[in-house]
Write a protein that holds these residues in place. Sequence first.
Motif, mmCIF file in Angstrom:
data_model
loop_
_atom_site.group_PDB
_atom_site.id
_atom_site.type_symbol
_atom_site.label_atom_id
_atom_site.label_comp_id
_atom_site.label_asym_id
_atom_site.label_seq_id
_atom_site.Cartn_x
_atom_site.Cartn_y
_atom_site.Cartn_z
ATOM 1 N N SER A 109 43.034 5.339 4.028
ATOM 2 C CA SER A 109 43.466 6.527 4.692
ATOM 3 C C SER A 109 44.491 6.315 5.472
ATOM 4 C CB SER A 109 42.317 6.550 5.916
ATOM 5 O OG SER A 109 42.172 5.490 6.910
ATOM 6 N N SER A 110 44.971 5.182 5.695
ATOM 7 C CA SER A 110 46.336 4.978 6.384
ATOM 8 C C SER A 110 47.547 5.313 5.149
ATOM 9 C CB SER A 110 46.575 3.289 6.786
ATOM 10 O OG SER A 110 45.902 3.048 7.825
ATOM 11 N N MET A 111 47.438 4.979 4.002
ATOM 12 C CA MET A 111 48.375 5.483 3.105
ATOM 13 C C MET A 111 48.289 6.783 2.962
ATOM 14 S SD MET A 111 47.856 2.405 0.042
ATOM 15 C CE MET A 111 48.809 3.366 -1.375
ATOM 16 N N SER A 112 47.242 7.662 3.060
ATOM 17 C CA SER A 112 47.155 8.886 3.054
ATOM 18 C C SER A 112 47.911 9.683 4.233
ATOM 19 C CB SER A 112 45.842 9.629 2.975
ATOM 20 O OG SER A 112 45.103 9.391 1.815
ATOM 21 N N ALA A 113 47.616 8.948 5.253
ATOM 22 C CA ALA A 113 48.378 9.836 6.410
ATOM 23 C C ALA A 113 49.772 9.428 6.294
ATOM 24 C CB ALA A 113 47.950 8.900 7.640
ATOM 25 N N ALA A 114 50.399 8.242 5.948
ATOM 26 C CA ALA A 114 51.834 8.145 5.682
ATOM 27 C C ALA A 114 52.458 8.834 4.526
ATOM 28 C CB ALA A 114 51.879 6.278 5.429
ATOM 29 N N THR A 115 51.671 8.936 3.550
ATOM 30 C CA THR A 115 52.113 9.938 2.464
ATOM 31 C C THR A 115 52.327 11.257 2.970
ATOM 32 O OG1 THR A 115 51.179 8.475 0.928
ATOM 33 C CG2 THR A 115 51.642 10.942 0.207
ATOM 34 N N ALA A 116 51.430 11.858 3.957
ATOM 35 C CA ALA A 116 51.415 13.131 4.373
ATOM 36 C C ALA A 116 52.654 13.410 5.352
ATOM 37 C CB ALA A 116 50.232 13.482 5.115
ATOM 38 N N GLU A 117 52.695 12.385 6.303
ATOM 39 C CA GLU A 117 53.991 12.080 7.164
ATOM 40 C C GLU A 117 55.206 12.384 6.451
ATOM 41 O OE1 GLU A 117 56.122 12.237 10.619
ATOM 42 O OE2 GLU A 117 54.051 12.985 10.322
ATOM 43 N N THR A 118 55.392 11.625 5.227
ATOM 44 C CA THR A 118 56.635 11.456 4.434
ATOM 45 C C THR A 118 57.015 12.743 4.070
ATOM 46 O OG1 THR A 118 56.192 9.146 4.222
ATOM 47 C CG2 THR A 118 57.705 10.255 2.708
ATOM 48 N N GLU A 119 56.033 13.591 3.544
ATOM 49 C CA GLU A 119 56.005 14.806 3.074
ATOM 50 C C GLU A 119 56.367 15.666 4.003
ATOM 51 O OE1 GLU A 119 56.761 17.589 0.283
ATOM 52 O OE2 GLU A 119 56.257 15.508 -0.113
ATOM 53 N N ARG A 120 55.924 15.538 5.141
ATOM 54 C CA ARG A 120 56.303 16.648 6.101
ATOM 55 C C ARG A 120 57.854 16.335 6.569
ATOM 56 N NH1 ARG A 120 57.254 16.871 11.310
ATOM 57 N NH2 ARG A 120 56.978 14.577 11.527
ATOM 58 N N ARG A 121 58.339 15.188 6.709
ATOM 59 C CA ARG A 121 59.505 14.837 6.990
ATOM 60 C C ARG A 121 60.443 15.418 5.821
ATOM 61 N NH1 ARG A 121 59.197 8.724 8.748
ATOM 62 N NH2 ARG A 121 58.142 9.077 11.037
ATOM 63 N N ARG A 122 59.990 15.146 4.653
ATOM 64 C CA ARG A 122 60.983 15.603 3.588
ATOM 65 C C ARG A 122 60.980 17.186 3.485
ATOM 66 N NH1 ARG A 122 58.119 13.412 -0.984
ATOM 67 N NH2 ARG A 122 59.432 11.451 -0.748
ATOM 68 N N GLN A 123 60.073 17.665 4.082
ATOM 69 C CA GLN A 123 60.166 19.503 4.082
ATOM 70 C C GLN A 123 60.973 19.724 5.126
ATOM 71 O OE1 GLN A 123 59.068 22.060 2.037
ATOM 72 N NE2 GLN A 123 58.407 20.315 0.654
ATOM 73 N N LYS A 124 60.861 19.160 6.271
ATOM 74 C CA LYS A 124 61.756 19.380 7.448
ATOM 75 C C LYS A 124 63.460 19.100 7.128
ATOM 76 C CE LYS A 124 61.955 18.075 12.048
ATOM 77 N NZ LYS A 124 61.563 17.179 13.392
ATOM 78 N N TYR A 125 63.546 18.028 6.331
ATOM 79 C CA TYR A 125 64.710 17.569 6.077
ATOM 80 C C TYR A 125 65.310 18.754 5.125
ATOM 81 C CZ TYR A 125 64.404 13.272 8.337
ATOM 82 O OH TYR A 125 64.058 12.021 9.455
ATOM 83 N N PHE A 126 64.709 19.089 3.941
ATOM 84 C CA PHE A 126 65.241 19.976 3.326
ATOM 85 C C PHE A 126 65.115 21.321 3.752
ATOM 86 C CE2 PHE A 126 63.886 23.417 0.100
ATOM 87 C CZ PHE A 126 64.818 23.315 -0.851
ATOM 88 N N GLN A 127 64.650 21.587 4.560
ATOM 89 C CA GLN A 127 64.872 23.101 5.446
ATOM 90 C C GLN A 127 65.923 22.937 6.155
ATOM 91 O OE1 GLN A 127 60.854 23.734 7.335
ATOM 92 N NE2 GLN A 127 59.992 24.337 5.666
ATOM 93 N N SER A 128 66.275 22.134 6.959
ATOM 94 C CA SER A 128 67.372 21.658 7.723
ATOM 95 C C SER A 128 68.532 21.799 6.816
ATOM 96 C CB SER A 128 67.522 20.530 8.820
ATOM 97 O OG SER A 128 67.542 19.609 7.956
ATOM 98 N N SER A 129 68.344 20.918 5.620
ATOM 99 C CA SER A 129 69.722 20.882 4.773
ATOM 100 C C SER A 129 70.120 22.383 4.110
ATOM 101 C CB SER A 129 69.464 19.796 3.928
ATOM 102 O OG SER A 129 69.329 18.751 4.402
ATOM 103 N N ALA A 130 69.045 22.926 3.710
ATOM 104 C CA ALA A 130 69.403 24.281 2.921
ATOM 105 C C ALA A 130 69.851 25.112 3.852
ATOM 106 C CB ALA A 130 67.858 24.791 2.688
ATOM 107 N N GLY A 131 69.370 24.943 5.095
ATOM 108 C CA GLY A 131 70.270 26.230 6.055
ATOM 109 C C GLY A 131 71.499 25.755 6.333
ATOM 110 N N TYR A 132 71.765 24.546 6.398
ATOM 111 C CA TYR A 132 73.402 23.812 6.698
ATOM 112 C C TYR A 132 74.011 24.029 5.417
ATOM 113 C CZ TYR A 132 77.214 20.508 6.781
ATOM 114 O OH TYR A 132 78.401 19.907 7.242
ATOM 115 N N LEU A 133 73.489 24.153 4.146
ATOM 116 C CA LEU A 133 74.176 24.193 2.888
ATOM 117 C C LEU A 133 74.663 25.690 2.631
ATOM 118 C CD1 LEU A 133 72.639 21.667 0.368
ATOM 119 C CD2 LEU A 133 74.696 21.615 1.399
ATOM 120 N N SER A 134 73.449 26.506 3.314
ATOM 121 C CA SER A 134 73.930 28.001 3.022
ATOM 122 C C SER A 134 75.124 28.332 4.001
ATOM 123 C CB SER A 134 72.501 28.813 3.153
ATOM 124 O OG SER A 134 71.976 28.641 4.483
#
Length: 141
Positions: A109-134
Motif C-alpha cells: 500500500s505504501s508503494m501504491s501511494a508513492a506511485t500515485a504521488e509520483t504520477e501526480r507530480r509528473r502530471q503537474k510538472y508536465f502541465q506547467s512545462s507545457a504552458g511554459y514551452l507554448s
Amino acid sequence: MADSLFTDQELLAYLDESLSVELMSQVETALRQSDSLRVRLAQLSQQRDHGAHSVGEIWRRNRLSCPSRSQLGGYLLETLPPDYQSYVEFHLNQTGCRYCGANLEDLKSSMSAATAETERRRQKYFQSSAGYLSAKSEDKS
C-alpha cells in the motif's frame, strides 16, 4: 480426540496469534468443542508464564525466521538473491506468517501511494512545462 489434533508448539503459536488463518480457525473450533484441549492450552500458557521456554518457542516468539521489513521490500521489488527470494515466498505462502503478511501488505500500500504521488507530480510538472514551452514558442513567432 481434539486434544491430540494439535502439537504443543501449535497451541503456543495460537496463543501468540502466529498461526495461519486456517489453522487458527481449526484450533478455535476445536477449543470450543473440547474441555481437555482448553485445559491443555491453559497448562501450556501457565508453563510459559512461569519461565518454561523451549528453543522453538523462543525462535517463534522472537520471529527469528521472519525476514526484515527491508528484506520484504526487496522481495516486492524482486531484488533479493534468488535463494532468499524463494525463502521469503515460502515463508509467506507455506508457513502463512501473518506478521510478515501484514508487513508485506503495508509495504504494497505504501508503494501504491508513492506511485500515485509520483504520477501526480509528473502530471503537474508536465502541465506547467507545457504552458511554459507554448509561451516560449509564441515569443519566437
